[in-house]
Design a protein around this motif. Sequence first.
Motif, PDB file in Angstrom:
ATOM      1  N   ALA A 167      -9.819   5.015   3.503  1.00  0.00           N
ATOM      2  CA  ALA A 167      -8.681   5.863   2.552  1.00  0.00           C
ATOM      3  C   ALA A 167      -7.934   4.915   1.470  1.00  0.00           C
ATOM      4  O   ALA A 167      -7.870   5.577   0.562  1.00  0.00           O
ATOM      5  N   TRP A 168      -7.443   3.799   2.036  1.00  0.00           N
ATOM      6  CA  TRP A 168      -6.865   3.057   0.959  1.00  0.00           C
ATOM      7  C   TRP A 168      -7.751   2.539  -0.206  1.00  0.00           C
ATOM      8  O   TRP A 168      -7.702   2.856  -1.500  1.00  0.00           O
ATOM      9  N   VAL A 170      15.750   0.245  -4.065  1.00  0.00           N
ATOM     10  CA  VAL A 170      16.283  -0.221  -2.805  1.00  0.00           C
ATOM     11  C   VAL A 170      15.098  -0.588  -1.644  1.00  0.00           C
ATOM     12  O   VAL A 170      15.311  -1.445  -1.221  1.00  0.00           O
ATOM     13  N   ALA A 171      14.225   0.045  -1.660  1.00  0.00           N
ATOM     14  CA  ALA A 171      13.004  -0.087  -0.805  1.00  0.00           C
ATOM     15  C   ALA A 171      12.442  -1.509  -1.193  1.00  0.00           C
ATOM     16  O   ALA A 171      11.929  -2.365  -0.404  1.00  0.00           O
ATOM     17  N   ARG A 218       0.844  -1.093  -0.103  1.00  0.00           N
ATOM     18  CA  ARG A 218       0.050   0.075  -0.048  1.00  0.00           C
ATOM     19  C   ARG A 218       0.933   1.352   0.145  1.00  0.00           C
ATOM     20  O   ARG A 218       0.158   2.352  -0.171  1.00  0.00           O
ATOM     21  N   SER A 219       2.235   1.003   0.266  1.00  0.00           N
ATOM     22  CA  SER A 219       2.906   2.102   0.163  1.00  0.00           C
ATOM     23  C   SER A 219       3.079   2.877  -1.334  1.00  0.00           C
ATOM     24  O   SER A 219       2.910   2.094  -2.530  1.00  0.00           O
ATOM     25  N   PRO A 220       3.658   4.200  -1.557  1.00  0.00           N
ATOM     26  CA  PRO A 220       3.926   4.470  -2.705  1.00  0.00           C
ATOM     27  C   PRO A 220       4.567   3.784  -3.683  1.00  0.00           C
ATOM     28  O   PRO A 220       4.406   3.279  -5.136  1.00  0.00           O
ATOM     29  N   VAL A 221       5.717   3.204  -3.181  1.00  0.00           N
ATOM     30  CA  VAL A 221       6.402   2.229  -3.805  1.00  0.00           C
ATOM     31  C   VAL A 221       5.955   0.945  -4.466  1.00  0.00           C
ATOM     32  O   VAL A 221       5.784   0.519  -5.547  1.00  0.00           O
TER      33      VAL A 221
END
Length: 468
Positions: free
Chosen positions: A455-456, A149-150, A117-120
């Motif tokens: 929100a998600w 890297v993430a 769910r993170s931007p990456v």
Amino acid sequence: MIGYTRGPADPTPKNMAVSKSMSMLAIATLGLLASSGAVAEASYSETIRLVRSMREDEMIMAGLQAKFAQEIKAGNGPQHASCVAQLKYPMLTGLIASGISPRLSDAEVAEAIQFYRSPVGRKFLERGYQELAQNLPPDPDHLSTEEKVALGKFGKRPVGRKLLQDRITLSEPIMQKAMMRLKMAFDDCVTEIEGIEGVIVTKTCTTAPVVTSDNACYVEQVLEGYPKRPAEDETSIRARCSGDGRGHSYPIARYQGHVKNIDLRWLDARTVEVTAPTGAKPVGDVRPGEVRAQFKQLPAAKIKPQQCWNDVSSLHLTRIDMDELLSQTYWMSYGEAGRCLLSKRIEMAQLPGANRNSVVQFRRVKSPEYPYATDQLVFFETFSTQVNTRSVRVRGAGIDDVELKPGGRIAGFQLVGAHAETVLKQLASGTKLTLEVQPAAGAAFTIPLDTNDLAWAHQDFATCLNTL
């Protein structure tokens, strides 16, 4: 995870590039065997959240649809290609979730959800989905150095290895069940087209329900056609009341053939006026019920015809409505060609007099259909489809009360268009809203519309709306 090449024990961003060829291979061979290992089993509701966060059900379906499209283009595809388009990814969500639960812990699921769910994570998934669905070439450089890297750090985590390398979502048992479910849906669709030998095939359409002011009864017009026996085509006016003890609507009037220009209007709580074109007369006997019909005739030009929407209730395996079983206690979003849903389940314990769970849902469709007959945003609840209900209102701090419109035992209470958009906007902004429900018998009660996962889910819902 469909769409990733297989790498060594510790993956790096480079060897986790998306690959459609490997995706097709995985699909064609029913996936990869899951590696062994025992962990504390994750809860089903949490793995549902993970599958949706990963868009894994979408990925698998996109790969299958791409494979079928290639075969159809080459002239080797299955008959009734339209039935292939009826295969929808929500058919796979639950079985993938239940299949991976034994392989993950709740802590691992929570970690994976946070990443995807993170931007990456969202950017990573979006590119993978586009490559499958739009036949785009792999792009190993679609992530920045920091994003790679993430991704690499997540891939080295135990849960990352399970999802990106072991690909537990593509285990043989899961894929076998998936193919079986999709085959059943495809066969059902073919049966709808071809019929079964010896079975009378009907084609029906139904008008939007016309409901009494107390929401106790509704009537609708049904046009029923027999392709092989057109002389038996029939138009019926069907009614249902919450207290008549019948499980389904029943005819209060019948006409021979298709009579399209019919108007329905309630004269009182149990009497409906049926206005048909001049010369159209009811035929045959009908079983008595609570609702009485009074007949009237007018020239067809003076009657405003009601739209009749194709009856697709029999296509239960291919129609995704996010009902009480498919929905979850948190907000979920599903989008498909021509349909966007944002849904939340309400547990029976919160619903006095109910014998099953209920649903609150925002939905919008590209082409109007039964029972809402609109392409505008609709907000509705299903509690009132099982318990006779007098009224439902949306209430919240700082907003005016909004009263929902009754839609009978088919559509529940609902808001359409601007009113539905206002409620969604308020919820999405964090406003605490409740549904105040007044049953026909008993005290009023409230249903909190909490924003758990909203929100998600709303991001995906909004994206889907932009495609309609």
